[in-house]
Design a protein around this motif. Structure first.
Motif, PDB file in Angstrom:
ATOM      1  N   ILE A  63       8.650   2.786 -15.460  1.00  0.00           N
ATOM      2  CA  ILE A  63       8.072   3.415 -14.231  1.00  0.00           C
ATOM      3  C   ILE A  63       8.023   2.627 -13.161  1.00  0.00           C
ATOM      4  CG2 ILE A  63       6.240   5.118 -13.455  1.00  0.00           C
ATOM      5  CD1 ILE A  63       5.941   5.789 -16.568  1.00  0.00           C
ATOM      6  N   VAL A  64       8.401   2.857 -11.858  1.00  0.00           N
ATOM      7  CA  VAL A  64       8.061   2.191 -10.783  1.00  0.00           C
ATOM      8  C   VAL A  64       7.284   3.013  -9.664  1.00  0.00           C
ATOM      9  CG1 VAL A  64       9.096   0.323  -9.004  1.00  0.00           C
ATOM     10  CG2 VAL A  64      10.091   0.798 -11.297  1.00  0.00           C
ATOM     11  N   LEU A  65       6.265   2.409  -9.341  1.00  0.00           N
ATOM     12  CA  LEU A  65       5.509   3.051  -8.201  1.00  0.00           C
ATOM     13  C   LEU A  65       5.160   1.897  -6.851  1.00  0.00           C
ATOM     14  CD1 LEU A  65       2.255   5.141  -8.383  1.00  0.00           C
ATOM     15  CD2 LEU A  65       2.974   4.010  -6.284  1.00  0.00           C
ATOM     16  N   PRO A  66       6.386   1.852  -6.246  1.00  0.00           N
ATOM     17  CA  PRO A  66       6.160   0.653  -5.072  1.00  0.00           C
ATOM     18  C   PRO A  66       5.069   0.506  -4.370  1.00  0.00           C
ATOM     19  CG  PRO A  66       8.217   1.928  -5.302  1.00  0.00           C
ATOM     20  CD  PRO A  66       7.403   2.781  -5.821  1.00  0.00           C
ATOM     21  N   VAL A  67       4.397   1.693  -3.912  1.00  0.00           N
ATOM     22  CA  VAL A  67       3.144   1.464  -2.971  1.00  0.00           C
ATOM     23  C   VAL A  67       2.059   2.549  -3.762  1.00  0.00           C
ATOM     24  CG1 VAL A  67       2.445   1.872  -0.861  1.00  0.00           C
ATOM     25  CG2 VAL A  67       4.949   1.165  -0.984  1.00  0.00           C
ATOM     26  N   LEU A  68       1.159   1.502  -4.172  1.00  0.00           N
ATOM     27  CA  LEU A  68       0.045   2.286  -4.632  1.00  0.00           C
ATOM     28  C   LEU A  68      -0.813   3.062  -3.613  1.00  0.00           C
ATOM     29  CD1 LEU A  68      -1.341   0.040  -7.636  1.00  0.00           C
ATOM     30  CD2 LEU A  68      -0.638   2.430  -7.772  1.00  0.00           C
ATOM     31  N   ASN A  69      -0.992   2.139  -2.537  1.00  0.00           N
ATOM     32  CA  ASN A  69      -2.107   2.592  -1.586  1.00  0.00           C
ATOM     33  C   ASN A  69      -1.274   2.698  -0.286  1.00  0.00           C
ATOM     34  OD1 ASN A  69      -4.105   3.149   0.280  1.00  0.00           O
ATOM     35  ND2 ASN A  69      -5.369   1.490  -0.641  1.00  0.00           N
ATOM     36  N   PRO A  70      -0.581   3.667   0.152  1.00  0.00           N
ATOM     37  CA  PRO A  70       0.303   3.643   1.527  1.00  0.00           C
ATOM     38  C   PRO A  70      -0.690   3.650   2.677  1.00  0.00           C
ATOM     39  CG  PRO A  70       0.230   5.854   0.418  1.00  0.00           C
ATOM     40  CD  PRO A  70      -0.361   5.058  -0.734  1.00  0.00           C
ATOM     41  N   LEU A  71      -1.927   4.260   2.472  1.00  0.00           N
ATOM     42  CA  LEU A  71      -2.837   4.208   3.630  1.00  0.00           C
ATOM     43  C   LEU A  71      -3.017   2.749   4.227  1.00  0.00           C
ATOM     44  CD1 LEU A  71      -5.331   7.105   2.873  1.00  0.00           C
ATOM     45  CD2 LEU A  71      -3.049   7.378   4.067  1.00  0.00           C
ATOM     46  N   ALA A  72      -3.375   1.918   3.141  1.00  0.00           N
ATOM     47  CA  ALA A  72      -3.686   0.486   3.640  1.00  0.00           C
ATOM     48  C   ALA A  72      -2.355  -0.263   4.008  1.00  0.00           C
ATOM     49  CB  ALA A  72      -4.169  -0.444   2.180  1.00  0.00           C
ATOM     50  N   VAL A  73      -1.298  -0.129   3.175  1.00  0.00           N
ATOM     51  CA  VAL A  73       0.124  -0.748   3.578  1.00  0.00           C
ATOM     52  C   VAL A  73       0.508  -0.085   5.052  1.00  0.00           C
ATOM     53  CG1 VAL A  73       2.623  -0.641   3.225  1.00  0.00           C
ATOM     54  CG2 VAL A  73       0.995  -0.939   1.349  1.00  0.00           C
ATOM     55  N   GLU A  74       0.297   0.773   5.231  1.00  0.00           N
ATOM     56  CA  GLU A  74       0.557   1.415   6.738  1.00  0.00           C
ATOM     57  C   GLU A  74      -0.287   0.481   7.941  1.00  0.00           C
ATOM     58  OE1 GLU A  74       0.099   5.393   6.675  1.00  0.00           O
ATOM     59  OE2 GLU A  74       1.928   5.821   5.330  1.00  0.00           O
ATOM     60  N   ALA A  75      -1.433   0.230   7.402  1.00  0.00           N
ATOM     61  CA  ALA A  75      -2.379  -0.317   8.213  1.00  0.00           C
ATOM     62  C   ALA A  75      -2.335  -1.953   8.113  1.00  0.00           C
ATOM     63  CB  ALA A  75      -3.812   0.113   7.989  1.00  0.00           C
ATOM     64  N   TRP A  76      -1.584  -2.400   7.274  1.00  0.00           N
ATOM     65  CA  TRP A  76      -1.543  -3.775   6.723  1.00  0.00           C
ATOM     66  C   TRP A  76      -2.849  -4.363   6.759  1.00  0.00           C
ATOM     67  CZ3 TRP A  76      -2.102  -8.926   8.830  1.00  0.00           C
ATOM     68  CH2 TRP A  76      -1.405 -10.007   8.128  1.00  0.00           C
ATOM     69  N   SER A  77      -3.700  -3.826   5.641  1.00  0.00           N
ATOM     70  CA  SER A  77      -5.171  -3.872   5.365  1.00  0.00           C
ATOM     71  C   SER A  77      -5.195  -4.080   4.082  1.00  0.00           C
ATOM     72  CB  SER A  77      -5.766  -2.704   6.148  1.00  0.00           C
ATOM     73  OG  SER A  77      -7.123  -2.807   5.435  1.00  0.00           O
ATOM     74  N   VAL A 127       9.919  -6.071  -3.921  1.00  0.00           N
ATOM     75  CA  VAL A 127      10.565  -6.466  -4.955  1.00  0.00           C
ATOM     76  C   VAL A 127      10.574  -5.167  -5.785  1.00  0.00           C
ATOM     77  CG1 VAL A 127      10.208  -7.727  -7.323  1.00  0.00           C
ATOM     78  CG2 VAL A 127       9.676  -8.913  -4.753  1.00  0.00           C
ATOM     79  N   ALA A 128       9.526  -4.236  -5.855  1.00  0.00           N
ATOM     80  CA  ALA A 128       9.703  -3.042  -6.684  1.00  0.00           C
ATOM     81  C   ALA A 128      10.914  -2.330  -6.295  1.00  0.00           C
ATOM     82  CB  ALA A 128       8.366  -2.079  -6.397  1.00  0.00           C
ATOM     83  N   ARG A 129      11.410  -2.171  -4.925  1.00  0.00           N
ATOM     84  CA  ARG A 129      12.142  -1.213  -4.500  1.00  0.00           C
ATOM     85  C   ARG A 129      13.500  -1.913  -4.925  1.00  0.00           C
ATOM     86  NH1 ARG A 129      12.019   2.808  -1.073  1.00  0.00           N
ATOM     87  NH2 ARG A 129      13.942   2.273   0.058  1.00  0.00           N
ATOM     88  N   ARG A 130      13.828  -3.393  -5.052  1.00  0.00           N
ATOM     89  CA  ARG A 130      14.866  -3.970  -5.430  1.00  0.00           C
ATOM     90  C   ARG A 130      15.382  -3.579  -6.895  1.00  0.00           C
ATOM     91  NH1 ARG A 130      15.277 -10.074  -2.884  1.00  0.00           N
ATOM     92  NH2 ARG A 130      15.432  -9.535  -0.721  1.00  0.00           N
TER      93      ARG A 130
END
Length: 331
Positions: free
Chosen positions: A81-95, A63-66
């Protein structure tokens, strides 16, 4: 290597800016660069929108990217100000937590400049971005093992004026549910840090963590409604359709509204979210799996209330929450 977090562009630059929030490296890993979008149209509200606080809640980043796609044509004033991913390490791990240090980003704000990578992310957001906003929307979903209606949520706030303004902002999303959520696990949350600075902070909980076109349409419509209420864009706000209905309600929930499993087993829901239940009504059944002779256990509503969330058929340990109930907010 920088000793302090920084943005690679000037937020005061008029118009659209794109760059990164740079998180300094530490002993556990090197520097991180989080993509950031800014649209500055002068005087007006100052809004920060974040997603990806928890890595297994993926609707928020989408939704942030939209927003980034349609804001340049729609925004009429203020700064977003839009920061779509606060924690890329967790997103990449789906954790939910950061794999590298095991920390939950939403429990360690305002962070530490000399801490682990998760603490450094919180520190960077707290020091660089949060001071630039008056209002914050943090886009979550409820996690992959729960059924939960699209909701705009907050916690009880000691300042009555800030509490009232925050509830009004949450209701402006016109999602099926506005929730004032009182629970004990609030230390280190992003919203507590922002609210302690007098900022309006709304956490959206976008359902059960399963990305789908219909749900994403509801969530995006809710965020657009909030932008209209802030005066950042023009238009008419409307309730999005959820389960054939266009309406919303404002509820509150307490720690005692958590219904817990009396034993380990598989939880079978017997109701749906937003159902009204009376005292003694069946909410679900816990099926023990360690003994064929053990009877299944009914889990019933403690009082007249509204079903807020149910665990979606998951195996649970003893004393784990399997359902939440709530009641209308007393204003």
């Amino acid at each position: 290597m920088s000793e302090a977090p920084y943005l690679t562009f000037d937020l005061d630059t008029p118009g659209v800016s794109r760059g990164h929030l740079v998180i300094p490296g530490g002993t556990d890993r090197g520097e991180l660069s989080l993509p950031v979008f800014s649209l500055n149209k002068g005087e007006g509200p100052r809004l920060l929108v974040t997603g990806g606080n928890h890595g297994n809640e993926l609707e928020g980043p989408i939704v942030a990217r939209r927003l980034i796609k349609w804001l340049p044509e729609a925004q009429t004033c203020g700064r977003v100000i839009v920061l779509p991913v606060l924690n890329p390490l967790a997103v990449e791990a789906w954790s939910r937590n950061t794999p590298l240090d095991g920390l939950n980003l939403n429990r360690i704000f305002p962070g530490r400049a000399d801490g682990s990578v998760t603490e450094r992310i919180a520190d960077a957001v707290s020091r660089v971005l949060l001071p630039m906003a008056d209002t914050v929307f943090d886009l979550h979903s409820f996690g992959p093992t729960w059924d939960f209606p699209p909701a705009a949520t907050t916690h009880p706030i000691a300042d009555p004026d800030l509490m009232a303004r925050t509830v009004r902002m949450a209701e402006a999303f016109k999602l099926p549910l506005t929730l004032v959520w009182q629970h004990n696990d609030t230390a280190g949350m992003f919203d507590i840090t922002a609210q302690n600075q007098g900022k309006v902070f709304v956490c959206t909980e976008f359902g059960g963590g399963t990305v789908g076109a219909d749900n994403l349409a509801i969530y995006e419509a809710g965020v657009r409604n909030a932008f209209i209420a802030l005066g950042l864009i023009e238009g008419k706000a409307e309730y999005p359709t959820f389960r054939q209905q266009k309406s919303g309600q404002t509820l509150e929930t307490r720690p005692s509204d958590e219904l817990k499993s009396p034993a380990p087993g598989i939880f079978e829901p017997r109701c749906s979210v937003l159902d009204e239940v009376k005292q003694g009504d069946l909410v679900g059944i816990l099926h023990p799996m360690d003994s064929l002779s053990a009877e299944s256990i009914d889990i019933r509503a403690p009082e007249t209330s509204i079903v807020l969330a149910v665990a979606s058929g998951a195996h649970v340990e003893a004393d784990k929450v399997v359902a939440l109930v709530a009641r209308p907010l007393k204003k």
